[in-house]
Design an enzyme around this catalytic site. Structure first.
Site, PDB file in Angstrom:
ATOM      1  N   GLY A 170      22.989  58.176  65.103  1.00 55.03           N
ATOM      2  CA  GLY A 170      23.776  57.031  65.515  1.00 55.03           C
ATOM      3  C   GLY A 170      25.261  57.206  65.238  1.00 55.03           C
ATOM      4  O   GLY A 170      25.806  58.320  65.305  1.00 55.03           O
ATOM      5  N   SER A 171      25.916  56.123  64.849  1.00 50.90           N
ATOM      6  CA  SER A 171      27.383  56.086  64.814  1.00 50.90           C
ATOM      7  C   SER A 171      28.021  56.970  63.749  1.00 50.90           C
ATOM      8  O   SER A 171      29.231  57.216  63.815  1.00 50.90           O
ATOM      9  CB  SER A 171      27.857  54.650  64.626  1.00 50.90           C
ATOM     10  OG  SER A 171      27.532  53.872  65.755  1.00 50.90           O
ATOM     11  N   VAL A 172      27.255  57.450  62.743  1.00 51.69           N
ATOM     12  CA  VAL A 172      27.872  58.337  61.749  1.00 51.69           C
ATOM     13  C   VAL A 172      28.277  59.675  62.370  1.00 51.69           C
ATOM     14  O   VAL A 172      28.993  60.465  61.745  1.00 51.69           O
ATOM     15  CB  VAL A 172      26.930  58.580  60.544  1.00 51.69           C
ATOM     16  CG1 VAL A 172      26.744  57.309  59.738  1.00 51.69           C
ATOM     17  CG2 VAL A 172      25.582  59.140  60.991  1.00 51.69           C
ATOM     18  N   ILE A 173      27.856  59.919  63.616  1.00 55.14           N
ATOM     19  CA  ILE A 173      28.239  61.154  64.296  1.00 55.14           C
ATOM     20  C   ILE A 173      29.562  60.992  65.046  1.00 55.14           C
ATOM     21  O   ILE A 173      30.197  61.977  65.464  1.00 55.14           O
ATOM     22  CB  ILE A 173      27.117  61.606  65.262  1.00 55.14           C
ATOM     23  CG1 ILE A 173      26.952  63.138  65.205  1.00 55.14           C
ATOM     24  CG2 ILE A 173      27.381  61.166  66.686  1.00 55.14           C
ATOM     25  CD1 ILE A 173      26.299  63.648  63.953  1.00 55.14           C
TER      26      ILE A 173
END
Length: 563
Positions: free
Chosen positions: A288-291
Protein backbone atom coordinates in the site's frame (compact mmCIF):
# COMPACT_ATOMS: atom_id res chain seq x y z
CA UNK A 1 56.14 -95.92 44.98
CA UNK A 2 55.21 -99.45 45.95
CA UNK A 3 51.66 -98.21 46.24
CA UNK A 4 51.73 -96.92 42.66
CA UNK A 5 53.23 -100.26 41.53
CA UNK A 6 50.39 -102.04 43.19
CA UNK A 7 47.90 -99.62 41.45
CA UNK A 8 49.00 -99.30 37.83
CA UNK A 9 45.70 -97.65 36.84
CA UNK A 10 46.29 -94.83 39.30
CA UNK A 11 49.74 -94.35 37.88
CA UNK A 12 48.31 -93.96 34.43
CA UNK A 13 45.72 -91.41 35.66
CA UNK A 14 48.39 -89.38 37.46
CA UNK A 15 50.65 -89.49 34.46
CA UNK A 16 47.87 -88.19 32.25
CA UNK A 17 47.05 -85.48 34.82
CA UNK A 18 50.66 -84.31 35.03
CA UNK A 19 50.90 -84.35 31.28
CA UNK A 20 47.79 -82.18 30.92
CA UNK A 21 49.08 -79.79 33.56
CA UNK A 22 52.33 -79.44 31.67
CA UNK A 23 50.43 -78.85 28.42
CA UNK A 24 48.26 -76.23 30.11
CA UNK A 25 51.26 -74.49 31.61
CA UNK A 26 53.01 -74.54 28.26
CA UNK A 27 49.90 -73.13 26.55
CA UNK A 28 49.58 -70.35 29.12
CA UNK A 29 53.24 -69.50 28.73
CA UNK A 30 52.88 -69.50 24.97
CA UNK A 31 49.85 -67.22 25.02
CA UNK A 32 51.46 -64.88 27.53
CA UNK A 33 54.52 -64.50 25.37
CA UNK A 34 53.26 -64.74 21.82
CA UNK A 35 49.57 -63.68 22.06
CA UNK A 36 49.79 -60.92 24.65
CA UNK A 37 48.41 -58.20 22.40
CA UNK A 38 45.54 -60.38 21.17
CA UNK A 39 44.49 -61.39 24.68
CA UNK A 40 44.75 -57.83 25.93
CA UNK A 41 42.55 -56.64 23.08
CA UNK A 42 39.95 -59.35 23.70
CA UNK A 43 39.90 -58.53 27.39
CA UNK A 44 39.40 -54.84 26.72
CA UNK A 45 36.50 -55.65 24.42
CA UNK A 46 34.77 -57.41 27.26
CA UNK A 47 35.45 -54.75 29.90
CA UNK A 48 35.36 -51.44 27.99
CA UNK A 49 32.86 -49.48 25.94
CA UNK A 50 33.37 -46.79 23.27
CA UNK A 51 31.28 -43.77 24.21
CA UNK A 52 30.46 -40.70 22.07
CA UNK A 53 30.68 -37.52 24.13
CA UNK A 54 28.15 -34.81 23.32
CA UNK A 55 29.52 -31.30 22.69
CA UNK A 56 27.98 -28.34 24.46
CA UNK A 57 26.15 -26.12 21.97
CA UNK A 58 27.41 -22.56 21.56
CA UNK A 59 25.70 -19.71 23.40
CA UNK A 60 23.71 -17.11 21.48
CA UNK A 61 24.31 -13.60 22.86
CA UNK A 62 22.79 -10.22 22.13
CA UNK A 63 25.02 -7.28 21.17
CA UNK A 64 25.87 -6.58 24.82
CA UNK A 65 26.68 -10.22 25.71
CA UNK A 66 23.35 -10.96 27.35
CA UNK A 67 22.68 -14.70 26.86
CA UNK A 68 19.67 -15.46 24.68
CA UNK A 69 20.15 -19.22 24.28
CA UNK A 70 22.27 -21.47 26.48
CA UNK A 71 22.76 -25.21 26.98
CA UNK A 72 22.38 -26.61 30.49
CA UNK A 73 23.71 -30.03 31.60
CA UNK A 74 21.17 -32.84 31.82
CA UNK A 75 21.42 -36.63 31.83
CA UNK A 76 20.17 -39.23 29.39
CA UNK A 77 19.30 -42.60 30.91
CA UNK A 78 19.36 -45.56 28.56
CA UNK A 79 19.26 -49.30 28.86
CA UNK A 80 20.48 -52.39 27.09
CA UNK A 81 17.25 -54.41 27.12
CA UNK A 82 19.26 -57.63 26.83
CA UNK A 83 20.90 -56.85 30.17
CA UNK A 84 18.17 -54.80 31.83
CA UNK A 85 16.87 -56.85 34.78
CA UNK A 86 15.55 -54.59 37.56
CA UNK A 87 13.83 -56.08 40.56
CA UNK A 88 10.24 -55.25 41.44
CA UNK A 89 11.46 -52.79 44.06
CA UNK A 90 13.83 -51.14 41.59
CA UNK A 91 10.97 -50.80 39.08
CA UNK A 92 8.87 -49.03 41.68
CA UNK A 93 11.78 -46.73 42.54
CA UNK A 94 12.42 -45.93 38.87
CA UNK A 95 8.76 -45.20 38.30
CA UNK A 96 8.68 -42.77 41.22
CA UNK A 97 11.96 -41.01 40.39
CA UNK A 98 11.22 -40.57 36.68
CA UNK A 99 7.46 -40.06 36.99
CA UNK A 100 7.07 -42.91 34.55
CA UNK A 101 4.48 -45.66 34.26
CA UNK A 102 5.86 -48.98 35.47
CA UNK A 103 4.38 -50.73 32.43
CA UNK A 104 6.82 -48.90 30.16
CA UNK A 105 9.74 -50.13 32.24
CA UNK A 106 8.40 -53.67 31.99
CA UNK A 107 8.10 -53.30 28.21
CA UNK A 108 11.81 -52.50 28.03
CA UNK A 109 12.56 -55.70 29.95
CA UNK A 110 10.51 -57.82 27.53
CA UNK A 111 12.58 -56.54 24.57
CA UNK A 112 10.27 -58.06 22.00
CA UNK A 113 12.26 -56.44 19.16
CA UNK A 114 15.64 -57.75 20.29
CA UNK A 115 17.18 -54.29 20.76
CA UNK A 116 20.44 -53.64 22.56
CA UNK A 117 19.73 -49.92 23.05
CA UNK A 118 16.66 -48.00 24.20
CA UNK A 119 16.09 -44.65 25.88
CA UNK A 120 14.67 -44.82 29.37
CA UNK A 121 14.47 -41.05 29.99
CA UNK A 122 15.98 -37.93 28.46
CA UNK A 123 16.61 -34.43 29.81
CA UNK A 124 16.75 -35.73 33.35
CA UNK A 125 18.25 -33.41 35.93
CA UNK A 126 21.67 -34.51 37.23
CA UNK A 127 20.21 -34.81 40.75
CA UNK A 128 17.50 -37.27 39.67
CA UNK A 129 19.91 -39.16 37.42
CA UNK A 130 22.29 -39.57 40.36
CA UNK A 131 19.53 -41.17 42.44
CA UNK A 132 18.70 -43.54 39.57
CA UNK A 133 22.33 -44.56 39.22
CA UNK A 134 22.48 -45.31 42.94
CA UNK A 135 19.86 -48.03 42.41
CA UNK A 136 22.64 -50.09 40.72
CA UNK A 137 20.33 -51.62 38.12
CA UNK A 138 22.07 -54.02 35.76
CA UNK A 139 21.91 -52.86 32.12
CA UNK A 140 21.05 -49.22 32.90
CA UNK A 141 23.47 -46.50 31.84
CA UNK A 142 23.80 -42.72 32.16
CA UNK A 143 25.12 -40.30 29.55
CA UNK A 144 25.79 -36.61 30.02
CA UNK A 145 23.74 -34.50 27.65
CA UNK A 146 22.51 -30.93 27.27
CA UNK A 147 19.18 -29.17 27.13
CA UNK A 148 18.68 -25.86 25.32
CA UNK A 149 17.32 -23.10 27.52
CA UNK A 150 16.14 -19.63 26.56
CA UNK A 151 16.59 -17.23 29.51
CA UNK A 152 14.31 -14.55 28.07
CA UNK A 153 11.43 -16.93 27.47
CA UNK A 154 9.20 -15.74 24.61
CA UNK A 155 11.28 -12.64 23.84
CA UNK A 156 12.93 -12.89 20.42
CA UNK A 157 11.52 -16.42 20.17
CA UNK A 158 10.68 -16.41 16.43
CA UNK A 159 14.14 -15.06 15.63
CA UNK A 160 16.11 -17.48 17.79
CA UNK A 161 14.01 -20.52 16.91
CA UNK A 162 14.77 -23.70 18.86
CA UNK A 163 16.43 -27.12 18.78
CA UNK A 164 15.11 -30.66 18.92
CA UNK A 165 15.90 -33.24 21.64
CA UNK A 166 19.24 -34.00 19.97
CA UNK A 167 20.29 -30.33 20.12
CA UNK A 168 19.92 -29.82 16.38
CA UNK A 169 18.51 -26.48 15.29
CA UNK A 170 15.14 -26.82 13.57
CA UNK A 171 13.85 -23.22 13.50
CA UNK A 172 15.19 -19.66 13.24
CA UNK A 173 18.81 -18.79 13.85
CA UNK A 174 19.28 -22.09 15.68
CA UNK A 175 18.64 -23.77 12.32
CA UNK A 176 20.46 -21.22 10.19
CA UNK A 177 23.69 -21.40 12.22
CA UNK A 178 23.37 -25.01 13.37
CA UNK A 179 26.80 -26.10 12.10
CA UNK A 180 28.42 -23.07 13.74
CA UNK A 181 26.76 -23.72 17.09
CA UNK A 182 26.84 -27.52 17.17
CA UNK A 183 30.50 -28.41 17.71
CA UNK A 184 31.95 -31.89 17.09
CA UNK A 185 31.29 -35.00 19.23
CA UNK A 186 34.21 -36.73 20.90
CA UNK A 187 34.94 -40.43 21.42
CA UNK A 188 35.99 -41.90 24.76
CA UNK A 189 36.79 -45.41 25.91
CA UNK A 190 35.25 -46.30 29.27
CA UNK A 191 36.07 -49.20 31.55
CA UNK A 192 33.25 -51.26 33.04
CA UNK A 193 33.07 -53.41 36.15
CA UNK A 194 31.55 -56.89 36.34
CA UNK A 195 28.09 -55.34 36.65
CA UNK A 196 28.68 -53.44 33.40
CA UNK A 197 28.78 -50.13 35.22
CA UNK A 198 31.19 -47.39 34.19
CA UNK A 199 34.02 -47.05 36.66
CA UNK A 200 36.42 -44.59 35.03
CA UNK A 201 37.50 -43.07 31.71
CA UNK A 202 40.65 -44.65 30.39
CA UNK A 203 41.26 -43.29 26.94
CA UNK A 204 40.17 -40.36 24.78
CA UNK A 205 40.19 -41.36 21.14
CA UNK A 206 38.82 -38.06 19.86
CA UNK A 207 38.43 -34.90 21.97
CA UNK A 208 35.04 -33.21 21.99
CA UNK A 209 34.92 -29.76 20.37
CA UNK A 210 32.30 -27.41 21.83
CA UNK A 211 30.16 -25.30 19.51
CA UNK A 212 31.09 -21.72 18.72
CA UNK A 213 29.15 -18.85 20.27
CA UNK A 214 27.02 -16.50 18.18
CA UNK A 215 26.77 -12.76 18.84
CA UNK A 216 23.73 -10.96 17.44
CA UNK A 217 23.07 -7.31 16.72
CA UNK A 218 19.93 -7.49 18.88
CA UNK A 219 19.66 -5.12 21.84
CA UNK A 220 17.61 -6.97 24.48
CA UNK A 221 16.52 -3.75 26.16
CA UNK A 222 15.13 -2.30 22.94
CA UNK A 223 13.64 -5.70 22.10
CA UNK A 224 11.68 -5.56 25.34
CA UNK A 225 10.15 -2.17 24.51
CA UNK A 226 9.24 -3.27 20.98
CA UNK A 227 7.49 -6.41 22.21
CA UNK A 228 5.75 -4.52 25.01
CA UNK A 229 4.28 -2.01 22.54
CA UNK A 230 3.22 -4.76 20.12
CA UNK A 231 1.43 -6.75 22.81
CA UNK A 232 -0.49 -3.65 23.87
CA UNK A 233 -1.41 -2.82 20.27
CA UNK A 234 -2.51 -6.40 19.60
CA UNK A 235 -4.94 -6.24 22.51
CA UNK A 236 -6.12 -2.66 22.01
CA UNK A 237 -6.87 -3.18 18.33
CA UNK A 238 -8.17 -6.76 18.56
CA UNK A 239 -5.76 -7.72 15.77
CA UNK A 240 -4.63 -11.10 14.46
CA UNK A 241 -0.94 -10.26 14.80
CA UNK A 242 1.47 -7.34 15.07
CA UNK A 243 5.07 -7.14 13.89
CA UNK A 244 7.90 -4.62 13.99
CA UNK A 245 11.57 -4.35 13.09
CA UNK A 246 13.93 -1.67 14.45
CA UNK A 247 17.13 -1.00 12.51
CA UNK A 248 20.22 1.13 13.00
CA UNK A 249 19.76 3.61 10.17
CA UNK A 250 23.49 4.03 9.55
CA UNK A 251 24.73 0.44 9.77
CA UNK A 252 21.69 -1.69 8.91
CA UNK A 253 22.09 -3.68 12.13
CA UNK A 254 18.79 -5.13 13.34
CA UNK A 255 18.35 -3.93 16.92
CA UNK A 256 14.99 -5.54 17.58
CA UNK A 257 12.38 -7.54 15.68
CA UNK A 258 9.27 -9.18 16.99
CA UNK A 259 5.93 -10.67 16.13
CA UNK A 260 3.07 -11.18 18.57
CA UNK A 261 1.51 -13.52 19.51
CA UNK A 262 4.77 -15.25 20.35
CA UNK A 263 5.63 -18.52 22.12
CA UNK A 264 7.85 -19.82 24.89
CA UNK A 265 10.49 -22.17 23.42
CA UNK A 266 11.07 -23.59 26.91
CA UNK A 267 7.50 -24.91 27.01
CA UNK A 268 6.83 -26.18 23.52
CA UNK A 269 3.89 -28.41 24.40
CA UNK A 270 1.80 -25.35 25.20
CA UNK A 271 2.35 -23.08 22.19
CA UNK A 272 0.43 -22.66 18.96
CA UNK A 273 2.54 -23.80 15.98
CA UNK A 274 1.39 -20.75 13.97
CA UNK A 275 3.19 -18.51 16.47
CA UNK A 276 6.57 -19.97 15.44
CA UNK A 277 6.58 -18.11 12.13
CA UNK A 278 8.79 -15.03 11.95
CA UNK A 279 6.33 -12.94 9.96
CA UNK A 280 8.87 -10.15 9.45
CA UNK A 281 10.67 -12.36 6.93
CA UNK A 282 8.21 -15.09 5.99
CA UNK A 283 5.03 -13.10 5.25
CA UNK A 284 4.68 -11.01 2.10
CA UNK A 285 1.84 -8.67 1.21
CA UNK A 286 0.89 -5.70 -0.89
CA UNK A 287 2.36 -2.77 1.04
CA UNK A 288 0.00 0.00 0.00
CA UNK A 289 0.93 3.63 0.58
CA UNK A 290 4.26 2.98 2.38
CA UNK A 291 5.63 2.32 -1.12
CA UNK A 292 4.72 5.83 -2.37
CA UNK A 293 8.00 7.48 -1.25
CA UNK A 294 9.92 5.16 -3.58
CA UNK A 295 7.55 5.90 -6.45
CA UNK A 296 8.09 9.60 -5.74
CA UNK A 297 11.85 9.01 -5.83
CA UNK A 298 11.47 7.39 -9.25
CA UNK A 299 9.40 10.38 -10.43
CA UNK A 300 12.00 12.89 -9.19
CA UNK A 301 14.86 10.84 -10.68
CA UNK A 302 13.18 10.66 -14.10
CA UNK A 303 12.54 14.42 -14.05
CA UNK A 304 9.53 14.09 -16.37
CA UNK A 305 7.26 15.86 -13.89
CA UNK A 306 8.19 19.38 -12.83
CA UNK A 307 9.28 19.53 -9.19
CA UNK A 308 6.95 22.50 -8.62
CA UNK A 309 3.98 20.87 -10.34
CA UNK A 310 0.55 21.21 -8.75
CA UNK A 311 -1.67 18.21 -9.47
CA UNK A 312 -5.45 18.38 -9.82
CA UNK A 313 -7.01 15.95 -7.35
CA UNK A 314 -10.70 16.94 -7.47
CA UNK A 315 -13.19 15.35 -7.70
CA UNK A 316 -11.23 12.80 -5.64
CA UNK A 317 -11.20 9.96 -8.15
CA UNK A 318 -9.83 9.14 -11.57
CA UNK A 319 -10.75 6.51 -14.14
CA UNK A 320 -7.87 4.66 -15.80
CA UNK A 321 -8.40 1.89 -18.35
CA UNK A 322 -11.89 1.31 -17.01
CA UNK A 323 -10.82 1.18 -13.35
CA UNK A 324 -11.69 3.85 -10.78
CA UNK A 325 -8.98 5.01 -8.36
CA UNK A 326 -10.17 6.96 -5.32
CA UNK A 327 -8.72 9.08 -2.54
CA UNK A 328 -9.81 8.96 1.07
CA UNK A 329 -9.23 12.71 1.47
CA UNK A 330 -11.11 15.51 -0.25
CA UNK A 331 -8.28 17.59 -1.65
CA UNK A 332 -8.73 19.85 -4.64
CA UNK A 333 -5.08 20.03 -5.71
CA UNK A 334 -1.71 19.04 -4.25
CA UNK A 335 1.95 19.66 -4.93
CA UNK A 336 4.38 16.72 -4.91
CA UNK A 337 5.02 16.97 -1.17
CA UNK A 338 1.26 17.19 -0.62
CA UNK A 339 0.73 13.94 -2.50
CA UNK A 340 2.92 12.17 0.05
CA UNK A 341 1.56 14.11 3.03
CA UNK A 342 -2.06 13.38 2.09
CA UNK A 343 -1.25 9.92 0.65
CA UNK A 344 -3.15 10.68 -2.54
CA UNK A 345 -3.66 7.71 -4.87
CA UNK A 346 -5.05 10.03 -7.54
CA UNK A 347 -2.09 12.40 -7.36
CA UNK A 348 0.46 9.57 -7.31
CA UNK A 349 -1.18 7.93 -10.33
CA UNK A 350 -1.12 11.15 -12.31
CA UNK A 351 2.62 11.69 -11.83
CA UNK A 352 3.51 7.99 -12.12
CA UNK A 353 1.95 7.45 -15.55
CA UNK A 354 4.20 9.96 -17.42
CA UNK A 355 7.20 8.61 -15.47
CA UNK A 356 6.42 5.07 -16.55
CA UNK A 357 5.95 1.75 -14.79
CA UNK A 358 9.35 0.52 -15.90
CA UNK A 359 11.15 3.34 -14.04
CA UNK A 360 9.21 2.66 -10.83
CA UNK A 361 9.67 -1.12 -11.12
CA UNK A 362 13.41 -0.66 -11.67
CA UNK A 363 13.68 1.61 -8.64
CA UNK A 364 11.87 -0.92 -6.43
CA UNK A 365 14.11 -3.75 -7.61
CA UNK A 366 17.25 -1.70 -6.90
CA UNK A 367 15.94 -1.11 -3.38
CA UNK A 368 15.93 -4.86 -2.74
CA UNK A 369 12.27 -5.74 -3.20
CA UNK A 370 11.74 -9.13 -4.82
CA UNK A 371 15.08 -10.38 -3.44
CA UNK A 372 16.33 -12.00 -0.27
CA UNK A 373 17.58 -9.63 2.39
CA UNK A 374 21.27 -10.17 3.27
CA UNK A 375 20.07 -11.89 6.47
CA UNK A 376 18.79 -14.90 4.44
CA UNK A 377 16.52 -15.87 7.31
CA UNK A 378 15.17 -19.45 7.09
CA UNK A 379 11.85 -19.50 5.26
CA UNK A 380 12.19 -15.92 4.04
CA UNK A 381 9.73 -15.03 1.27
CA UNK A 382 11.16 -12.56 -1.22
CA UNK A 383 7.90 -11.32 -2.67
CA UNK A 384 7.74 -9.94 -6.20
CA UNK A 385 8.03 -6.76 -8.23
CA UNK A 386 6.14 -6.82 -11.54
CA UNK A 387 8.03 -6.41 -14.78
CA UNK A 388 6.35 -5.95 -18.14
CA UNK A 389 7.28 -5.33 -21.73
CA UNK A 390 4.44 -2.86 -22.10
CA UNK A 391 3.09 -1.02 -19.09
CA UNK A 392 -0.56 -0.06 -19.19
CA UNK A 393 -1.57 3.09 -17.35
CA UNK A 394 -3.51 1.13 -14.71
CA UNK A 395 -0.55 -1.23 -14.11
CA UNK A 396 1.72 1.79 -13.59
CA UNK A 397 -0.77 3.54 -11.33
CA UNK A 398 -1.47 0.52 -9.10
CA UNK A 399 2.26 -0.16 -8.66
CA UNK A 400 2.91 3.48 -7.74
CA UNK A 401 0.63 3.35 -4.70
CA UNK A 402 1.69 -0.09 -3.49
CA UNK A 403 -0.48 -2.70 -5.17
CA UNK A 404 0.43 -5.50 -7.64
CA UNK A 405 3.73 -6.13 -5.82
CA UNK A 406 4.48 -8.05 -2.61
CA UNK A 407 7.12 -7.33 0.03
CA UNK A 408 8.08 -8.40 3.54
CA UNK A 409 8.54 -6.08 6.50
CA UNK A 410 12.33 -6.52 6.64
CA UNK A 411 12.62 -5.39 3.00
CA UNK A 412 10.59 -2.29 3.81
CA UNK A 413 12.81 -1.33 6.74
CA UNK A 414 15.94 -1.87 4.65
CA UNK A 415 14.57 0.18 1.75
CA UNK A 416 13.80 3.17 3.99
CA UNK A 417 17.49 3.39 4.99
CA UNK A 418 18.03 5.00 1.59
CA UNK A 419 16.33 8.18 2.84
CA UNK A 420 18.51 8.22 5.96
CA UNK A 421 21.78 7.93 4.07
CA UNK A 422 21.72 10.40 1.17
CA UNK A 423 20.48 7.79 -1.31
CA UNK A 424 22.67 4.90 -0.12
CA UNK A 425 20.89 1.64 0.69
CA UNK A 426 22.30 -0.02 3.84
CA UNK A 427 21.99 -3.85 3.86
CA UNK A 428 20.46 -5.46 6.93
CA UNK A 429 22.53 -7.62 9.27
CA UNK A 430 21.71 -9.62 12.38
CA UNK A 431 25.15 -11.06 13.25
CA UNK A 432 27.44 -8.68 15.10
CA UNK A 433 30.44 -7.32 13.17
CA UNK A 434 29.04 -8.42 9.82
CA UNK A 435 28.04 -4.99 8.56
CA UNK A 436 27.96 -4.79 4.78
CA UNK A 437 28.90 -1.72 2.76
CA UNK A 438 26.04 0.46 1.46
CA UNK A 439 25.35 0.94 -2.23
CA UNK A 440 23.95 3.97 -3.95
CA UNK A 441 20.43 3.73 -5.35
CA UNK A 442 19.45 7.36 -5.87
CA UNK A 443 21.06 10.78 -5.75
CA UNK A 444 21.40 12.63 -2.44
CA UNK A 445 19.17 15.37 -3.82
CA UNK A 446 16.33 12.95 -4.53
CA UNK A 447 16.71 11.06 -1.24
CA UNK A 448 16.73 14.22 0.85
CA UNK A 449 13.80 15.74 -1.03
CA UNK A 450 11.71 12.65 -0.29
CA UNK A 451 12.92 12.70 3.32
CA UNK A 452 11.64 16.27 3.60
CA UNK A 453 8.27 15.09 2.25
CA UNK A 454 8.19 12.31 4.83
CA UNK A 455 8.74 14.83 7.62
CA UNK A 456 5.68 16.74 6.43
CA UNK A 457 3.79 13.44 6.26
CA UNK A 458 4.15 13.39 10.05
CA UNK A 459 3.97 17.05 11.10
CA UNK A 460 2.24 18.74 8.17
CA UNK A 461 -1.42 19.83 7.99
CA UNK A 462 -3.68 16.84 7.46
CA UNK A 463 -0.71 14.48 7.70
CA UNK A 464 -1.60 10.79 7.82
CA UNK A 465 1.30 9.98 10.15
CA UNK A 466 0.73 12.69 12.76
CA UNK A 467 0.29 10.09 15.53
CA UNK A 468 3.94 9.13 15.07
CA UNK A 469 5.15 12.62 16.05
CA UNK A 470 7.43 12.80 19.10
CA UNK A 471 7.75 16.09 20.94
CA UNK A 472 11.20 17.63 20.56
CA UNK A 473 12.27 15.42 17.66
CA UNK A 474 12.02 15.62 13.89
CA UNK A 475 10.28 12.47 12.71
CA UNK A 476 9.88 11.31 9.11
CA UNK A 477 7.55 8.52 8.09
CA UNK A 478 4.77 7.19 5.96
CA UNK A 479 1.64 5.33 6.94
CA UNK A 480 -0.08 2.77 4.75
CA UNK A 481 -3.22 0.68 4.64
CA UNK A 482 -3.79 -2.26 2.32
CA UNK A 483 -6.73 -4.54 1.82
CA UNK A 484 -6.00 -8.23 2.16
CA UNK A 485 -6.33 -10.31 -0.97
CA UNK A 486 -8.19 -13.60 -1.24
CA UNK A 487 -8.76 -16.11 -4.01
CA UNK A 488 -11.78 -14.15 -5.22
CA UNK A 489 -10.24 -10.68 -5.05
CA UNK A 490 -9.92 -8.32 -2.11
CA UNK A 491 -11.63 -8.94 1.21
CA UNK A 492 -14.15 -6.27 2.14
CA UNK A 493 -13.32 -5.94 5.85
CA UNK A 494 -9.78 -7.24 6.23
CA UNK A 495 -6.84 -4.82 6.27
CA UNK A 496 -3.19 -4.43 7.16
CA UNK A 497 -2.12 -1.21 8.88
CA UNK A 498 1.49 -0.10 8.42
CA UNK A 499 3.90 2.66 9.30
CA UNK A 500 7.60 3.07 8.47
CA UNK A 501 9.51 5.91 10.10
CA UNK A 502 12.94 7.48 10.57
CA UNK A 503 14.08 9.11 13.82
CA UNK A 504 15.43 11.70 14.20
CA UNK A 505 14.96 12.72 10.58
CA UNK A 506 17.59 15.50 10.70
CA UNK A 507 20.24 13.15 12.14
CA UNK A 508 18.94 9.65 11.38
CA UNK A 509 19.65 6.98 13.98
CA UNK A 510 16.78 4.54 13.62
CA UNK A 511 14.41 3.12 11.03
CA UNK A 512 11.38 1.22 12.25
CA UNK A 513 8.71 -0.62 10.26
CA UNK A 514 5.45 -1.66 11.92
CA UNK A 515 2.60 -3.85 10.67
CA UNK A 516 -0.69 -4.72 12.38
CA UNK A 517 -2.62 -7.49 10.70
CA UNK A 518 -6.42 -7.38 10.67
CA UNK A 519 -7.15 -4.77 13.34
CA UNK A 520 -10.84 -4.90 14.21
CA UNK A 521 -11.11 -2.18 16.87
CA UNK A 522 -10.33 1.56 16.60
CA UNK A 523 -10.30 1.52 12.81
CA UNK A 524 -7.79 0.06 10.40
CA UNK A 525 -5.78 2.93 8.87
CA UNK A 526 -2.01 2.76 9.28
CA UNK A 527 -1.85 6.28 10.65
CA UNK A 528 -4.32 5.42 13.42
CA UNK A 529 -3.13 1.88 14.27
CA UNK A 530 0.57 1.45 13.39
CA UNK A 531 1.90 5.02 13.79
CA UNK A 532 1.21 5.13 17.57
CA UNK A 533 3.30 1.96 18.00
CA UNK A 534 6.22 3.70 16.30
CA UNK A 535 5.81 6.66 18.61
CA UNK A 536 5.60 4.57 21.78
CA UNK A 537 8.71 2.56 20.93
CA UNK A 538 10.85 5.42 19.64
CA UNK A 539 10.09 7.60 22.66
CA UNK A 540 11.69 4.88 24.78
CA UNK A 541 14.49 4.14 22.31
CA UNK A 542 15.55 7.80 21.93
CA UNK A 543 15.56 8.19 25.71
CA UNK A 544 17.50 4.97 26.37
CA UNK A 545 20.05 5.75 23.68
CA UNK A 546 20.40 9.35 24.96
CA UNK A 547 19.62 10.92 21.60
CA UNK A 548 19.31 14.66 22.35
CA UNK A 549 15.93 16.28 21.85
CA UNK A 550 15.36 19.84 20.70
CA UNK A 551 17.70 19.43 17.73
CA UNK A 552 17.58 21.81 14.80
CA UNK A 553 14.46 21.48 12.68
CA UNK A 554 16.51 22.17 9.55
CA UNK A 555 16.82 19.17 7.23
CA UNK A 556 19.54 18.52 4.68
CA UNK A 557 16.86 18.29 1.99
CA UNK A 558 17.53 19.86 -1.37
CA UNK A 559 15.30 20.14 -4.39
CA UNK A 560 16.06 18.35 -7.64
CA UNK A 561 16.24 20.38 -10.78
CA UNK A 562 13.59 19.65 -13.40
CA UNK A 563 14.82 18.42 -16.73
Amino acid sequence: MSFLKQNPRLSIVLAIFYFLVMVLVARVAYLAVFSHDFLNSEGRKRSTRLHETVPVRGIIFDRFNEPLAVSTPVSTLWVNPKQFTPTEQQILSLSALLDMDASRINDLMLNTQGKSFAYLARRVTPEVAGKVVMLSIHGLYERQDYKRFYPQSSMTAQTLGFTNLDQKGIEGLELMYDSHLSGTPGLEELTLNLRKRVTREILVHKPVTPGDDLHLTIDSTLQYYVEKALRKALEDNAATSASAILVNARTGEILALATVPSFNPNARKSFNPSAIRNRIFTDVYEPGSVIKPFSMAAVLTAGVVDKDAVIQIAPGFIKINGYTIRDVGRDTQLDLAGIIRRSSNVGMSKIAIPTGGEAISRMLSELGFGKNTPVFFPGESVGSVPTRRVWSDIATASLSYGYSLSVNLAQLAQAYTVFANDGDLVPLSIIKNQIQPPRNVMSPQVANSVLDMLVHAVDGPGAGGKRAAIEGYVIAGKSGTSRKASSGGYQSNSYRAMFVGIAPANAPEFVMAVLVDEPTANGYFGGAIAAPIFKEVLEDVLRIRNVPSGQSQTLPAVQVEST
